[in-house]
Design a protein around this motif. Sequence first.
Motif, PDB file in Angstrom:
ATOM      1  N   ARG A 121      62.915  63.163  26.896  1.00  0.00           N
ATOM      2  CA  ARG A 121      61.857  62.280  26.409  1.00  0.00           C
ATOM      3  C   ARG A 121      61.278  61.420  27.541  1.00  0.00           C
ATOM      4  O   ARG A 121      60.079  61.135  27.569  1.00  0.00           O
ATOM      5  CB  ARG A 121      62.405  61.390  25.293  1.00  0.00           C
ATOM      6  CG  ARG A 121      62.712  62.137  24.001  1.00  0.00           C
ATOM      7  CD  ARG A 121      63.369  61.239  22.969  1.00  0.00           C
ATOM      8  NE  ARG A 121      64.696  60.812  23.409  1.00  0.00           N
ATOM      9  CZ  ARG A 121      65.530  60.063  22.680  1.00  0.00           C
ATOM     10  NH1 ARG A 121      65.152  59.645  21.486  1.00  0.00           N
ATOM     11  NH2 ARG A 121      66.717  59.719  23.142  1.00  0.00           N
ATOM     12  N   ASN A 142      58.360  76.512  26.426  1.00  0.00           N
ATOM     13  CA  ASN A 142      57.992  76.259  25.035  1.00  0.00           C
ATOM     14  C   ASN A 142      57.690  77.599  24.377  1.00  0.00           C
ATOM     15  O   ASN A 142      56.670  78.219  24.694  1.00  0.00           O
ATOM     16  CB  ASN A 142      56.776  75.338  24.966  1.00  0.00           C
ATOM     17  CG  ASN A 142      56.432  74.941  23.542  1.00  0.00           C
ATOM     18  OD1 ASN A 142      56.687  75.677  22.591  1.00  0.00           O
ATOM     19  ND2 ASN A 142      55.847  73.756  23.390  1.00  0.00           N
ATOM     20  N   ASP A 188      69.520  68.287  18.560  1.00  0.00           N
ATOM     21  CA  ASP A 188      68.430  69.236  18.750  1.00  0.00           C
ATOM     22  C   ASP A 188      68.114  69.961  17.442  1.00  0.00           C
ATOM     23  O   ASP A 188      66.955  70.052  17.020  1.00  0.00           O
ATOM     24  CB  ASP A 188      68.840  70.242  19.837  1.00  0.00           C
ATOM     25  CG  ASP A 188      67.752  71.263  20.117  1.00  0.00           C
ATOM     26  OD1 ASP A 188      66.612  71.060  19.659  1.00  0.00           O
ATOM     27  OD2 ASP A 188      68.046  72.280  20.777  1.00  0.00           O
ATOM     28  N   LEU A 202      66.530  67.600  14.817  1.00  0.00           N
ATOM     29  CA  LEU A 202      65.144  67.247  15.119  1.00  0.00           C
ATOM     30  C   LEU A 202      64.180  68.394  14.840  1.00  0.00           C
ATOM     31  O   LEU A 202      63.069  68.181  14.349  1.00  0.00           O
ATOM     32  CB  LEU A 202      65.019  66.822  16.584  1.00  0.00           C
ATOM     33  CG  LEU A 202      65.565  65.438  16.937  1.00  0.00           C
ATOM     34  CD1 LEU A 202      65.630  65.254  18.435  1.00  0.00           C
ATOM     35  CD2 LEU A 202      64.703  64.353  16.305  1.00  0.00           C
ATOM     36  N   THR A 203      64.596  69.607  15.170  1.00  0.00           N
ATOM     37  CA  THR A 203      63.681  70.753  15.067  1.00  0.00           C
ATOM     38  C   THR A 203      63.729  71.455  13.723  1.00  0.00           C
ATOM     39  O   THR A 203      62.759  72.123  13.343  1.00  0.00           O
ATOM     40  CB  THR A 203      63.978  71.776  16.172  1.00  0.00           C
ATOM     41  OG1 THR A 203      65.352  72.195  16.085  1.00  0.00           O
ATOM     42  CG2 THR A 203      63.726  71.170  17.545  1.00  0.00           C
ATOM     43  N   LEU A 243      67.323  72.863  24.105  1.00  0.00           N
ATOM     44  CA  LEU A 243      67.347  71.504  23.578  1.00  0.00           C
ATOM     45  C   LEU A 243      65.986  71.179  22.971  1.00  0.00           C
ATOM     46  O   LEU A 243      64.946  71.451  23.583  1.00  0.00           O
ATOM     47  CB  LEU A 243      67.680  70.499  24.693  1.00  0.00           C
ATOM     48  CG  LEU A 243      67.772  69.022  24.298  1.00  0.00           C
ATOM     49  CD1 LEU A 243      68.928  68.788  23.350  1.00  0.00           C
ATOM     50  CD2 LEU A 243      67.907  68.143  25.543  1.00  0.00           C
ATOM     51  N   ASN A 244      65.996  70.626  21.765  1.00  0.00           N
ATOM     52  CA  ASN A 244      64.766  70.194  21.101  1.00  0.00           C
ATOM     53  C   ASN A 244      63.718  71.298  21.026  1.00  0.00           C
ATOM     54  O   ASN A 244      62.524  71.062  21.239  1.00  0.00           O
ATOM     55  CB  ASN A 244      64.174  68.967  21.805  1.00  0.00           C
ATOM     56  CG  ASN A 244      65.094  67.763  21.772  1.00  0.00           C
ATOM     57  OD1 ASN A 244      65.991  67.674  20.935  1.00  0.00           O
ATOM     58  ND2 ASN A 244      64.890  66.844  22.697  1.00  0.00           N
ATOM     59  N   GLY A 283      71.199  65.106  22.652  1.00  0.00           N
ATOM     60  CA  GLY A 283      69.831  64.900  23.094  1.00  0.00           C
ATOM     61  C   GLY A 283      69.622  64.897  24.591  1.00  0.00           C
ATOM     62  O   GLY A 283      68.508  64.638  25.057  1.00  0.00           O
TER      63      GLY A 283
END
Length: 557
Positions: free
Chosen positions: A482, A434, A227, A230-231, A411-412, A460
């Motif tokens: 995803r 979000n 996470d 990726l971010t 996460l993410n 993930g």
Amino acid sequence: MYISKKNSSSNFIEKLMAKIFSRYNKQSLIDVTFKVSNPTAVVPAHRLMLAAASPYFENLFKGDQGNNPDIEINDIDSDIFKGLITFCYTGEALITVNNVGAMLKGALILQLDDVTNSCVDWIMTNISEYTLQAAYTLQRETQCERLKEKLIEYEIKNFMEISRLDEFLSFDVEKLQRILESDNLNITREEDAYDAIKRWFNYDVPARQESLPLLIACLRLTQFNADFLLTHIQPLPGCELLAHQAISWIREPAARTKINMRFTEPRATCEKTLLALCHSEMNPRVLQYNKAEDKWHEYASLEIDYTHYRTVLKEDNILFIGGCKSGVSSNIVRSWNIRNKTWQNLCVMKQARCGHCVVELDGKIYAIGGVEHGSEGKKVLSSVERYTPSAGWEFVNSLTVGRFDASAASLNGKLYVLGGRNVSGALKLVESFNPDSNTWTSCADMTECRVSPCVAAHKGHIYVLDTNSANRRQNVEHYDPRRNIWSKICCLNADWARIAGMSLDNKLWFIGRPKSDDRSSVSVYDEDNDRWVKKCSLPNVDRYASCIVPVALLSSK
């Protein structure tokens, strides 16, 4: 009487040096005189003595003016020059805060390495009195390599303090790279080094963009979760491949021999371990896990006069958020420092909460849902608020479905709230938040309703299981954001789990109690073989909370 050669030689040298210094004091047999300015002074000496003490004097006396009885010195103050000449005879130099800078400059000119080393050691030993800024200035002026080396050692040892200084923003990339490469970099988590790089980079983005991948490669990227990679890492210019390699290393152990990573092990200062907070009494205990011994030891005992609070790790502190006292919900927020074992009251929440869930995302703490007990009865909450040290607590958009006894994970770059219950009963609903758009979105439901489930973000995915079960074995499932689907994995052989799941050393950890056992045990998931491996035991209590902390953060007292 027999006298050993060693003792005889030592006594002879001491007597010889005493006689030479006596000659110097009496200005006897002087064969050279130095004329020094600022202020003007005459310093007599013996050529042989100075040539033996310093390559500078040896080369000077061999040169064109070597036979001159009088030699001018213009680049060293007279008081400093006298002190350095005295050192050539005695091996001693008086160093103070007022003269150490000039003494170092003079020693470098005269190539007196012992005085140079003594000056640098004095500066670093008395850095608070001399000041770090003065040391930086002196190093730039003299280009002294030993001072540069000692400053780098100091910066590695005191990195958290150094990285917050304005001087840090002016470090050249070679120096910063060397500091970040050190296995002894004194940080409590790898994110500290990342934050320092970002601060340095943001100071002059156009000029430093090309150097950024060099510094990011110095991080122990495999110690971040997917996470974070990726971010935070992948979006950085030139760092996409580094992020991809680290994610592959984490998610595909079998492929590691084919992945070219500079650093795959944690720093010596960043080894991590588990802390478990036992809630079986009004004065809960904090237990520390020793991986080498596979045992738990008591780390601290806490005094808390309320219950049903929720905890979350924030840097070096465990935050105790909300709870219930005498049947009334509370909005209190307290912080317990792990290293110092001290309490601090923080800004209270805008709404009293009990049975809520808390989670951290991008340095911000979220308090989600719960119930509010008061004089008018119990109210199920859908409100969500977020805490930052600068702004305190502020409301964000509310849950689509109000609930309590739910769990949350990040996460993410998003928050996920799972299960819980409301007036209609237990829930299998999942929502994601979000923070960029301040919106909640419904996700695929879990396969079954879960109340106060244990959750863990790992490689993930989000893993979840119940805190109690009527079956002999715990159903464990994980969510793929995803694909927006849930899948079941090997069941955990336990009546119930009492601690939130954790991702440590790239493995998934849960705590539960096996059948016919009076102690809770730690289970680690073996992904390659889809099975759970039992580790050490814990005493049975009503409930646990957990966090993963750097070993260096824990007090040695």
